[in-house]
Design an enzyme around this catalytic site. Structure first.
Site: not given
Ligand code: 13P
Length: 337
Positions: A82, A212
Site C-alpha cells: 500500500d 482510500h
Molecule cells: P483509513 O485509515 O482512513 O481507513 O484509510 C486506509 C487507507 O486508505 C490505506 O491506504
C-alpha cells in the site's frame, strides 16, 4: 485458491459490482483475524502493508507468514503493497512475493507520476504482479499513537477525468486510486464524496477504481460508490481504533491481566468483527460461497468472464517461481548460442 493477482480479483469485483476490502496489517496480530473474517464471510480479501507502516513491522519477516496463511485457505487473497513511494520498496515487495503493488507518486507533477509509474508497470507485469496507481492527492496516511488530526478533502486535489484517461492510457495500471472527497485517517466533519466524479471517471476508463480512506464513510455512501464503479476499498483507522478500544476495555476490566496472549486474542476478535462488518457492506460477503472450486459467479454462463477469476492457477508468481522462470528462460537460450 489462495493467492490471487490484483487484476483478476478486481476485474471480477468490477464486473459483479462489489468491492474487495483492503485491510492494512501493522503487526502479526492482524493476519489471522483478517483471514478468518474472509473464510467466515466467504469473501475475497486484500491484505496490505503500507510503506508508512514499515516503522511497525519488518516487510521481509512478515511477508512469508501472510503468504503462507493465504496459500492455505480456500478464499482468494491478494497481498498488496500500500502506498509504495520508491522503486526500492516496490522491488522489495515483489521479491517478498506480493501479488500486487501500489506505486504512489501522486505528490509529483502528473508527467513525473506517469513516467515513473509506467516503468513500474512494465517490471511488475513481467512477473505477473498487478499495479495500482494514484492521481489526485489523498494524503494523510495514518501513523502515530494519537488519533490523526481530522482533515477535510482538498477540492483542488480531486482527480480530473482527463488526467485519469491520460494516466490509464500511458501507464497501463490495473487499478486507479482516485481523490473524490476521501481522506485517510479522520474526517473533519462528514465525508462528502463527489459521486458524480466517480461515475464520470468510471465511464471514461475501463479499469477498476479504488477508494482510500474508508474509515468514517457511511455504509450508504460505500454502497453508492460501489454502484458507480469503486471495486477496492482501503480500510484501516477504524479497525485499528476498535482493536485499541477493545484492549483498553479489557485491561480496565481485568487489571490483574499479565497474559499478552489473552489480550491479543481479545484484540483479534475486534479486528475480525470490524473486517466482517465491512465485507458485508462492501458486498463481497458470500461471493465465494459455493461447493464448486470456483467462485459462485464464475461459471461462464452466469459470469461472462473469459476466464474464471478465482481459478487456482491464477497468474501469481512468488519469488521461488520467479527464480524458476528466469532459470528456464536462461537455459532455453543457452541452446541458441
Ligand atoms: P483509513 O485509515 O482512513 O481507513 O484509510 C486506509 C487507507 O486508505 C490505506 O491506504
Amino acid at each position: 485458491m489462495a493467492l490471487i493477482n490484483l487484476k483478476d480479483l478486481l476485474n471480477h469485483a468490477s464486473k459483479k459490482r462489489y468491492a474487495v476490502g483492503a485491510f492494512n496489517v501493522t503487526s502479526m496480530t492482524f493476519i489471522d483475524p483478517i483471514i478468518e473474517a474472509a473464510i467466515e464471510s466467504n469473501s475475497p480479501v486484500i491484505m496490505q502493508l503500507a510503506e508508512v507502516h514499515f516503522r511497525y513491522l519488518n516487510l521481509e519477516h512478515i511477508a512469508p507468514a501472510i503468504i503462507k496463511a493465504a496459500k492455505e485457505v480456500d478464499v482468494p487473497v491478494c497481498i498488496n503493497l500500500d502506498h509504495g513511494h520508491s522503486f526500492e520498496t516496490v522491488m522489495r515487495a515483489i521479491r517478498a512475493g506480493f501479488t500486487s503493488i501500489m506505486f504512489d507518486r501522486s505528490s509529483e507533477p502528473l508527467d513525473v507520476n506517469i513516467a515513473q509509474t509506467k516503468e513500474i508497470v512494465k517490471i511488475a507485469h513481467s512477473v505477473g504482479v498487478g499495479v495500482e496507481g494514484e492521481i489526485g492527492n489523498i494524503g494523510g496516511e495514518a501513523v502515530g499513537v494519537a488519533a490523526p488530526t481530522p482533515h477535510a478533502a482538498d477540492i483542488g486535489s480531486f482527480t480530473k477525468v482527463e488526467d485519469a484517461v491520460r494516466f490509464y492510457e500511458e501507464t497501463g495500471v490495473d487499478a486507479l486510486a482516485i481523490s473524490v472527497g476521501n481522506v485517510h485517517g479522520t474526517y473533519k466533519g462528514e465525508p462528502n464524496l463527489d459521486f458524480d466524479r466517480i461515475d464520470k471517471i468510471n465511464n471514461a476508463i475501463p479499469i477498476p477504481l479504488v477508494l482510500h480512506g474508508g474509515s468514517g464513510i457511511s455504509d450508504n455512501d460505500f454502497r453508492k460508490a460501489i454502484s458507480l464503479g469503486i471495486s477496492k476499498i482501503n480500510f484501516y483507522t477504524e479497525m485499528s481504533a476498535s482493536a485499541v478500544r477493545t484492549a483498553r476495555n479489557f485491561l480496565n476490566e481485568n487489571p490483574e491481566c499479565i497474559s499478552y496472549g489473552d489480550l491479543s486474542k481479545i484484540v483479534q476478535g475486534a479486528i475480525k468483527k470490524s473486517v466482517k462488518d465491512r465485507m458485508a457492506v462492501f458486498g463481497s460477503k458470500g461471493i465465494t460461497a459455493s461447493d464448486k472450486t470456483l467462485c459462485i459467479s464464475c461459471d461462464e454462463t452466469s459470469c461472462g468472464l473469459e476466464e474464471p477469476a478465482f481459478k487456482p492457477e491464477a497468474k501469481t508468481l512468488v519469488y521461488d517461481s520467479l527464480v524458476e522462470l528466469i532459470t528456464k528462460e536462461v537455459i532455453s537460450h543457452i541452446g541458441d548460442v
